[in-house]
Scaffold this motif. Structure first.
Motif, PDB file in Angstrom:
ATOM      1  N   GLN A  13       0.828  -1.214   0.000  1.00 32.19           N
ATOM      2  CA  GLN A  13       0.000   0.000   0.000  1.00 32.19           C
ATOM      3  C   GLN A  13       0.863   1.264   0.000  1.00 32.19           C
ATOM      4  O   GLN A  13       0.648   2.170  -0.796  1.00 32.19           O
TER       5      GLN A  13
ATOM      6  N   ARG B 295      -2.891  -2.975  -2.745  1.00 30.24           N
ATOM      7  CA  ARG B 295      -2.597  -1.539  -2.667  1.00 30.24           C
ATOM      8  C   ARG B 295      -3.606  -0.803  -1.783  1.00 30.24           C
ATOM      9  O   ARG B 295      -3.375   0.342  -1.399  1.00 30.24           O
ATOM     10  N   ASN B 296      -4.748  -1.427  -1.487  1.00 32.44           N
ATOM     11  CA  ASN B 296      -5.619  -0.843  -0.472  1.00 32.44           C
ATOM     12  C   ASN B 296      -5.951  -1.897   0.575  1.00 32.44           C
ATOM     13  O   ASN B 296      -7.118  -2.124   0.909  1.00 32.44           O
TER      14      ASN B 296
ATOM     15  N   GLU C 143      -8.230  -1.092   3.650  1.00 33.58           N
ATOM     16  CA  GLU C 143      -9.678  -1.052   3.426  1.00 33.58           C
ATOM     17  C   GLU C 143     -10.240  -2.471   3.308  1.00 33.58           C
ATOM     18  O   GLU C 143     -11.320  -2.764   3.830  1.00 33.58           O
TER      19      GLU C 143
ATOM     20  N   ILE D  53     -13.686  -3.219  -4.044  1.00 31.31           N
ATOM     21  CA  ILE D  53     -12.351  -2.611  -3.846  1.00 31.31           C
ATOM     22  C   ILE D  53     -11.361  -3.184  -4.860  1.00 31.31           C
ATOM     23  O   ILE D  53     -10.595  -2.443  -5.481  1.00 31.31           O
TER      24      ILE D  53
ATOM     25  N   TYR E  41      -9.294  -1.110  -8.446  1.00 25.48           N
ATOM     26  CA  TYR E  41      -7.867  -0.959  -8.760  1.00 25.48           C
ATOM     27  C   TYR E  41      -7.379  -1.938  -9.825  1.00 25.48           C
ATOM     28  O   TYR E  41      -6.196  -2.154  -9.968  1.00 25.48           O
TER      29      TYR E  41
ATOM     30  N   GLU F 194      -6.715  10.318  -3.537  1.00 25.01           N
ATOM     31  CA  GLU F 194      -6.103   9.398  -2.570  1.00 25.01           C
ATOM     32  C   GLU F 194      -4.757   9.915  -2.070  1.00 25.01           C
ATOM     33  O   GLU F 194      -3.844   9.133  -1.804  1.00 25.01           O
TER      34      GLU F 194
ATOM     35  N   TYR G 182      -8.289   4.328   5.018  1.00 25.24           N
ATOM     36  CA  TYR G 182      -8.289   3.821   3.643  1.00 25.24           C
ATOM     37  C   TYR G 182      -7.605   4.822   2.696  1.00 25.24           C
ATOM     38  O   TYR G 182      -7.412   4.509   1.531  1.00 25.24           O
TER      39      TYR G 182
ATOM     40  N   ARG H 136      -8.902   7.339   1.348  1.00 25.58           N
ATOM     41  CA  ARG H 136      -9.823   7.742   0.277  1.00 25.58           C
ATOM     42  C   ARG H 136     -10.448   9.091   0.632  1.00 25.58           C
ATOM     43  O   ARG H 136     -11.570   9.178   1.117  1.00 25.58           O
TER      44      ARG H 136
END
Lengths: 436, 308
Positions: free
Chosen positions: A104, A392-393, A396, A431, A435, B60, B274, B276
Motif C-alpha cells: 500500500q 494496494r488498499n 480497506e 475494492i 484498482y 487518494e 483507507y 480515500r
C-alpha cells in the motif's frame, strides 16, 4: 466567586498534569549527537519499553547520533499522523510498520528502496539469514526489498496452567484436530458446581471458568484460511469470502460460543485479565508475553493448534518492519541505515519483548530458559508462518472482513457468518475492481 | 427609536463629498470584520470548498486524482455501511441532544438557587466539560466494563447485572449518550444559568403572590421564558452530536459489531485509514446537508411563538 476560580484552576491544573505526563511517557530522546533522527512506531505496550532500551543502546554505541522516538497507538493515531507527515514532505527518518502495509505505501511512492541493506547488494544484513517468507513479503514487483524486518511475530496459544489443573487436564495438552480442540475446551469450561461442559449436569448459565475465547478476529481468521489452504481473494482479483468452506470454518469458531458454550461472548470481554482469572486458553500473539509473564503465575506457550484440513499447521505470521521515507538522504540516511543494521543484529535483545527475531540464526539460538515463549513461537513461525496477502488498499480490505466478523461474533449469536460474509465479499470485490 | 438611530448614522449621499464619506463609512465598518473574514476564509470557507471539490475526484493523497463526477456519492448511497452509520448517528444525535437540552435546565435551576457552596458545585458540575475525549473514554471504559468495571462490581453487590453497557447492541448508543451527558452538560448548564439570570425576579414575585409554587413557577414562568435559550441549546447540541466521533472512537471502536459506527467515524476511517479522501469528503458534504436540513426543521417548528 473566589471559590469558583480556585476550584476550577486546581481541577484544570490536575487534568493538564495528567495529560502532559501521559504524553511524556510516549516520547523519548536519546543521545546528544549532531545527527538527529526521528523514529516513529506504534509500540505503545510493554514492548515499547524494550525498544526504549535498544534505542538507548544504539545511541551509546553511536555517539554522533541522537534519536527522538515517538510512540503512537497503531490503529487510531499512527497512520493518520504518518500519512500527514508523508504528504506534507516532513516524515520521520525511520518508521515502523508491518510487512502487510508495504504494498500500500509502496504504491504511494513514499518508501525508499532498502535492497542495499542486504548482503546480496553489499549491505550489512546477511540475506540468507532472514526468513525467505519475510523477504518475499517485502519484495515489490520490481524485485526491490523495501524494508528491514525487526521481528517475526505471529499467533500462538497461551495456557493458564492453574486453570488446566483445576479442570484436571495437563497444561501441555495441545489439540491436533478441531474435534480435539472442542473436547479440550469443553473439559476446561467449568460451571459453579465444578461440572465441565461435557457433563450432563453442566450449567451453561453459571460458568465460572471458560475453556477458550474468540479474540482479535483477523489473526484467527487468517490462520483458519491458511490451515484450509484458502484466502480472501485469488490471484485473478476475485474475492472468495462467499466460499462455503470459509463460512463453515468461521461458523465453527462462532459455535464455540453459541452452540458449545466454551467461549464467552466476545464483545466487551477482557481476555487479557480473564486469562489471569478464569480463561484457560488464550489464542493470541507472541506480543502477549509481557502481560502473561507478569500476571499469570503458571503459564505455558504452545504453537497454534492445527484446526484445519488434514492437520495443516499453518499459522498467521507478521513482521514489524523498519521503513525509510523516499526523501531520506545525506548524513541522516547514513545514520538511519546504521540504526537499521543495529536493530537487525539486536534481534535477541528485542526478543525479550516476546517477539521472535527475524533472523534465522537468532531464532535457532534462542535459549528456552531465557525466551520461554518467543523460542516456541519463533520455531513454529519459521516452519509454518504464513503472511497475509497484500494489496494496494489492504487497509480497506482488512476492515471489510474484520467488520463482518465483528458483526457476527458480537451479535450475541443473532447473526451468523452466512449472514455477513456475502456482503463483505461484495465489498471486497468492489475494492479489488476499483484498482484492476 | 432604534431605526432612527441607525438612520442618523448613515452617511450623506448625493454630493461628491458625500460619496467620499459614504465610501469611507463603508471601508471603516468593513475594516472591523476583515480580520474575521480573512481567518474564516482561510480556515473555514476554503476547506469547505476544497472538500466539495475533492468529493468529485478519486483523491487518494498520493498518485493521480481523476475527476469521477458523482461516483463517490453514488457509491455512498449504495453503501450499506453508510446507512448503518447514518442510522446510528441520527439515533445518538437525537437522544443525546434531547438529554443535553432538558437535563441541564433542571440542574441550572437548582444551581441558580441561593445556597452555600453554590459556586463550588457549579465548578464541579462544569468540570467534566474541560476533560479531553480520550480521558473521558478511558475512564468510562474502566467504569462500565462488563467483567471488571466498577459500576458492574457495585451492581453485583446488590445482585444486579453484570450489564453489558458498551458491549450490547441495544445498550451501546444509550450508554454513549449518557456518558456524553455527564461529559458535556456543563456547557448548556452555563447557557441556561445565563438565561435564568435574565428572567426578571418580579415575575416570580407576582406569581408567588398569586399562589404559584415551585414546579408551577418552573413550568409556567421559567421554561417559557427560557424558550429562546432552549432553542439555541437544542440547535447547537444537535449540530454538535451529529458530528459524534470521539466517544465511539475511544470507547467502543464502533462496536459491538457496527452498532456504534457513526458517520464521522466512517468518514475518518475512509479518509485516514483507507486514504480515500474523495470518498470521505463526499460523506462530509452529505452530512452537512443533513445537518442543515434538521437545523432548518428545528427553526421551523421550534422557533415559532417565542416569548422574549
Amino acid at each position: 466567586m473566589n471559590n469558583f476560580r480556585i476550584v476550577f484552576v486546581i481541577l484544570l491544573l490536575l487534568a493538564a498534569t495528567v495529560g502532559v505526563q501521559a504524553q511524556d511517557d510516549l516520547v523519548s530522546e536519546f543521545g546528544t549527537g549532531d545527527i538527529e533522527l526521528l523514529f516513529w512506531n506504534g509500540l505503545t505496550g510493554p514492548d515499547g519499553e524494550t525498544m526504549v532500551g535498544l534505542v538507548k543502546a544504539f545511541t551509546e554505541e553511536n555517539p554522533d547520533v541522537s534519536v527522538r522516538m515517538e510512540r503512537l497507538n497503531w490503529t487510531q493515531q499512527y497512520f493518520p499522523k504518518l500519512l500527514a507527515g508523508l504528504a506534507a514532505g516532513n516524515p520521520p527518518d525511520i518508521f515502523l510498520m508491518h510487512e502487510y502495509e508495504m504494498t500500500q505505501f509502496n504504491t504511494m511512492g513514499v518508501l525508499r528502496d532498502l535492497s542495499d541493506m542486504y548482503s546480496n547488494n553489499g549491505g550489512p544484513i546477511p540475506i540468507d539469514d532472514v526468513s525467505p517468507a519475510i523477504i518475499d513479503s517485502l519484495t515489490d514487483p520490481n524485485g526491490r526489498i523495501m524494508g528491514v524486518p525487526l521481528d517475526f511475530h505471529g499467533y500462538g496459544e497461551w495456557h493458564n496452567c492453574d486453570l488446566f489443573d483445576a479442570a484436571g487436564v495437563p497444561c501441555d495438552t495441545l489439540a491436533t484436530t478441531r474435534d480435539e480442540y472442542l473436547e479440550l475446551a469443553q473439559r476446561l469450561t467449568l460451571d459453579g458446581n465444578g461440572n465441565n461442559a461435557l457433563s450432563d449436569d453442566f450449567d451453561a448459565d453459571n460458568i465460572v471458568q471458560w475453556g477458550t475465547s474468540i479474540f482479535w478476529y483477523r489473526p484467527g481468521f487468517l490462520t483458519a484460511l491458511a490451515q484450509n489452504n484458502m484466502s480472501w481473494a485469488d490471484d485473478m482479483g476475485q474475492a472468495l469470502l462467499e466460499d462455503q468452506a470459509i463460512i463453515d470454518t468461521m461458523q465453527w469458531f462462532q459455535d464455540l460460543e453459541c452452540v458449545h458454550s466454551v467461549a464467552p461472548p466476545p464483545a466487551g470481554f477482557d481476555r487479557y485479565r480473564a486469562l489471569s482469572i478464569n480463561m484457560a486458553i488464550f489464542n493470541h500473539g507472541s506480543w502477549a508475553w509481557n502481560f502473561v509473564s507478569q500476571n499469570v503465575e503458571n503459564w505455558m506457550a504452545l504453537p497454534y493448534p492445527a484446526l484445519g484440513a488434514e492437520g495443516n499447521s499453518a499459522v498467521w505470521a507478521s513482521a514489524h518492519v523498519f521503513y525509510l521515507p523516499i526523501q531520506a538522504e545525506g548524513d541522516r540516511l547514513e545514520a538511519s541505515k546504521r540504526f537499521l543494521a543495529y536493530m537487525s543484529d539486536a534481534g535477541l535483545d528485542w526478543a525479550h519483548s516476546g517477539m521472535p527475531p527475524a533472523r534465522i540464526s537468532q531464532i535457532e539460538n534462542m535459549d528456552p530458559e531465557v525466551y520461554p515463549s518467543a523460542s516456541v513461537f519463533g520455531a513454529n513461525l519459521l516452519e509454518n508462518g504464513v503472511f497475509d496477502r497484500q494489496h494496494r488498499n489492504w487497509l480497506e480490505i482488512e476492515a471489510q472482513y474484520a467488520d463482518a466478523m465483528a458483526r457476527a461474533f458480537e451479535s450475541e449469536c443473532e447473526v451468523s457468518m452466512a449472514d455477513v460474509f456475502p456482503e463483505a465479499n461484495a465489498r471486497i470485490q468492489r475494492i479489488l475492481d476499483r484498482y484492476k | 427609536m432604534l431605526s432612527r438611530i441607525r438612520l442618523s448614522l448613515l452617511p450623506e449621499k448625493h454630493s461628491a463629498s458625500g460619496t467620499w464619506r459614504t465610501w469611507k463609512w463603508y471601508v471603516g465598518n468593513y475594516a472591523f470584520i476583515v480580520p474575521f473574514m480573512l481567518l474564516f476564509g482561510i480556515f473555514i470557507l476554503r476547506p469547505i470548498l476544497a472538500s466539495l471539490q475533492m468529493s468529485f475526484f478519486r483523491w487518494e493523497i498520493f498518485g493521480p486524482k481523476p475527476f469521477i463526477g458523482f461516483e463517490n456519492y453514488d457509491e455512498l448511497l449504495n453503501d450499506d455501511l453508510w446507512w448503518v452509520a447514518l442510522r446510528n448517528t441520527v439515533y445518538f444525535a437525537f437522544l443525546t441532544s434531547a438529554l443535553l437540552t432538558t437535563v441541564p435546565i433542571f440542574i441550572a435551576i437548582a444551581l441558580n438557587m441561593p445556597f452555600r457552596g453554590r459556586n463550588v458545585f457549579r465548578t464541579l458540575f462544569f468540570f467534566p466539560y474541560v476533560l479531553s475525549a480520550s480521558v473521558v473514554g478511558l475512564v468510562m471504559r474502566w467504569l462500565l466494563g462488563q467483567q471488571f468495571g466498577i459500576v458492574n462490581h457495585l451492581l453485583g453487590t446488590v445482585g444486579v447485572g453484570p450489564i453489558p453497557f458498551i458491549a450490547d447492541s441495544e445498550l451501546v448508543i444509550p450508554s454513549l449518550s449518557v456518558i456524553t451527558l455527564w461529559w458535556a452538560f456543563g456547557f448548556p448548564m452555563l447557557i441556561y444559568l445565563a438565561g435564568l439570570s435574565n428572567i426578571p425576579q418580579d415575575i416570580y414575585e407576582a406569581a408567588r403572590i398569586d399562589g404559584a409554587r415551585g414546579w408551577q413557577m418552573t413550568r409556567y414562568i421559567t421554561i417559557p421564558l427560557l424558550r429562546p435559550i432552549i432553542l439555541f441549546v437544542a440547535v447547537t447540541q444537535l449540530i454538535s452530536h451529529f458530528q459524534v466521533f470521539a466517544q465511539p472512537y475511544v470507547i467502543t471502536n464502533g462496536g459491538p459489531g457496527q452498532d456504534s459506527f457513526t458517520v464521522i467515524f466512517y468518514m475518518f476511517r475512509a479518509a485516514w485509514t483507507y486514504f480515500r479522501m474523495g470518498f470521505g469528503t463526499a460523506m462530509a458534504v452529505l452530512l452537512a446537508v443533513i445537518i442543515m436540513a434538521f437545523t432548518l426543521l428545528q427553526f421551523r417548528f421550534g422557533g415559532r411563538r417565542l416569548e422574549y
